[in-house]
Design an enzyme around this catalytic site. Structure first.
Site, PDB file in Angstrom:
ATOM      1  CB  SER A   1      -0.894  -0.013   1.240  1.00 52.78           C
ATOM      2  OG  SER A   1      -1.905   0.958   1.117  1.00 52.78           O
ATOM      3  CD  GLU A   2      -0.811   3.821  -3.459  1.00 51.70           C
ATOM      4  OE1 GLU A   2      -0.781   2.571  -3.362  1.00 51.70           O
ATOM      5  OE2 GLU A   2      -1.648   4.436  -4.143  1.00 51.70           O
ATOM      6  CG  ASN A   3      -1.212   4.099   2.999  1.00 54.59           C
ATOM      7  OD1 ASN A   3      -1.191   3.128   2.251  1.00 54.59           O
ATOM      8  ND2 ASN A   3      -1.898   4.113   4.115  1.00 54.59           N
TER       9      ASN A   3
END
Lengths: 220, 271
Positions: free
Chosen positions: A46-48
């Protein structure tokens, strides 16, 4: 018969491989997580700032500090790791992610993708999409073959502002599956939805594409 | 020793105008992804300070009545530098009426611009955004991919092994050995950074929690003055040095607060 949304998702899930590090876009691609084949170990990024997305939490497990890129509450699987946004995009931009699956408004015959803005409409921003298409090893687009009004989405040249150029490796729609052929520099039709033919797909497509020697029917 | 801890956000902001840290037209970085890992109390204190004409660097713009939405409601923000601003009607209204300027950055480019600014790097090349509106008006240049150079060495403009670098049009990872186009992006540095961590010691060593880390560590390095909002403060020495995410030297002030931690998309499974 065009594939249903769920059948598109299931077809996209067949691109997963054991051990893959995968980023799934928001919307239809997120659903691919529900179809990881049994016995296959796939790590969702998840890019966060999370590698190792787990299932959605139960009511008592909900944790405001643990969300996915769509801002949904999630859990982390065993072995998961957390990191900053810059480390996350080092992973993405640096080519350390094996596969990303994302949606699109348009894909061109050159493998360009447009999925972040429509001129004249409120622009929300590109989020991480431009980094993903520029950096991930294999970019798979899952989308409806045509717009609701029948307009072409697989086009000669994108009329919408691009998210990335020459970056799509595979296109999965409700009508067909296309693989980009690096040597021929064009997409090749490899599979059609049950009941569709090369001709019926061509009639609904603006983009030029080649046809594989043996076109298979998408297994549903 | 200089005392960095303040009992409330208002206390931490009290002398910032007289010190010249807070002024109209300044640039402020605000940590968080959506409403996750935002410095809730510091944002409210910034609003209460009345400072205006702000340029805000933040991945998102909060929601209407929470996070940076608070500063949009009071029209204290002139410009946003963000990657995605989808969930805020106030933002949309001000943007469409040209009251608010917005610079969209790809999320990874935004993260790296902040990291670079904090690391003293004025600019860098990235493949992200080449051929898109993001690259318009910016310098581009062809390089081999870092992994393509012999032994990792890629000499700009010269290539490796005596071959010259010519731009290829390939975005895909190929074995063709063609160079690829990259766009020049600049580092970002702010007058003030407001970050949120989970735990601090009195020196300002910070530990973040889960995905509330996001943009906070880079922002803590990329501003002239850095204030951290944390949930726990322990005496210096109680945090294991190996566990520190942001070394205390980056942090000027620390405020302990109990955040609301509003959830944007509560998604649950049965069980």
């Amino acid at each position: 018969m065009p594939l249903t949304r769920d059948q598109i998702v299931q077809r996209a899930a067949r691109e997963l491989r054991d051990g893959y590090i995968v980023n799934l876009g928001i919307g239809i691609p997120t659903l691919v997580a529900n179809h990881v084949p049994a016995g296959m170990d796939v790590w969702l990024q998840s890019e966060n700032g999370l590698l190792g997305i787990g299932p959605f939490p139960t009511e008592t497990e909900v944790d405001a500090d643990l969300i996915n890129a769509g801002k949904q509450t999630i859990t982390a699987r065993k072995g998961a790791s957390y990191f900053s946004s810059s480390d996350s995009f080092a992973m993405i931009r640096g080519g350390h992610i094996d596969l990303c699956i994302l949606g699109a408004m348009q894909v061109s015959q050159h493998g360009d993708i447009a999925n972040w803005m429509i001129p004249g409409k409120m622009v929300k921003g590109m989020g991480g999409a431009m980094d993903l298409v520029a950096g991930v090893k294999r970019v798979v687009v899952a989308m409806e073959h045509n717009a609701k009004d029948g307009a072409f989405k697989f086009v000669n040249k994108c009329s919408l502002p691009l998210t990335g150029q020459n970056c799509v490796h595979m296109l999965i729609t409700d009508l067909a599956v296309f693989e980009f052929d690096e040597a021929k520099k064009k997409f090749v039709l490899t599979e059609v939805a049950p009941g569709e033919t090369v001709q019926s797909v061509r009639a609904k497509t603006e983009a030029g594409f080649g046809v594989a020697e043996a076109v298979r029917t998408v297994a549903v | 020793m200089l005392k960095k801890t303040f009992p409330t956000a208002a206390d931490a902001f009290a002398d910032l105008k007289s010190k010249g840290v807070l002024r109209d037209g300044m640039t402020v970085m605000v940590g968080g992804f959506g409403l996750c890992g935002i410095p809730e109390y510091l944002i409210a204190a910034l609003r209460d300070s009345g400072v205006k004409g702000l340029t805000c660097v933040s991945n998102n713009a909060g929601v209407d009545d929470f996070g940076l939405g608070l500063l949009l409601q009071t029209r204290q923000i002139r410009k946003m530098i963000s990657s995605y601003v989808g969930e805020n009607a106030t933002f949309e209204k001000q943007f469409l009426s040209n009251e608010l300027e917005v610079e969209f950055n790809p999320q990874g480019t935004l993260a790296e611009r902040i990291r670079a600014g904090g690391a003293g790097i004025p600019a860098f090349y990235t493949a992200t955004g080449v051929g898109t509106p993001v690259a318009e008006g910016k310098e581009t240049r062809a390089f081999f991919r870092p992994g393509q150079g012999v032994g990792g060495a890629t000499i700009p403009g010269k290539g490796f092994g005596g071959r010259s670098v010519k731009p290829g049009s390939e975005g895909r990872a190929t074995q063709s050995g063609e160079a690829r186009e990259y766009v020049l992006e600049t580092g970002l540095y702010a007058d003030l950074a407001l970050v949120k961590a989970w735990k601090a010691d009195e020196f300002g060593n910070l530990i973040y929690r889960e995905t509330a880390r996001n943009f906070n560590p880079m922002m803590a390095t990329a501003a002239a003055f850095v204030i951290a909002e944390v949930e726990h403060i322990v005496p210096t020495g109680e945090i294991n040095g190996d566990a520190v995410h942001t070394p205390g030297s980056f942090v000027d002030r620390i405020v302990k607060a109990t955040p609301e931690k509003r959830i944007e998309q509560r998604t649950v499974r049965k069980g």
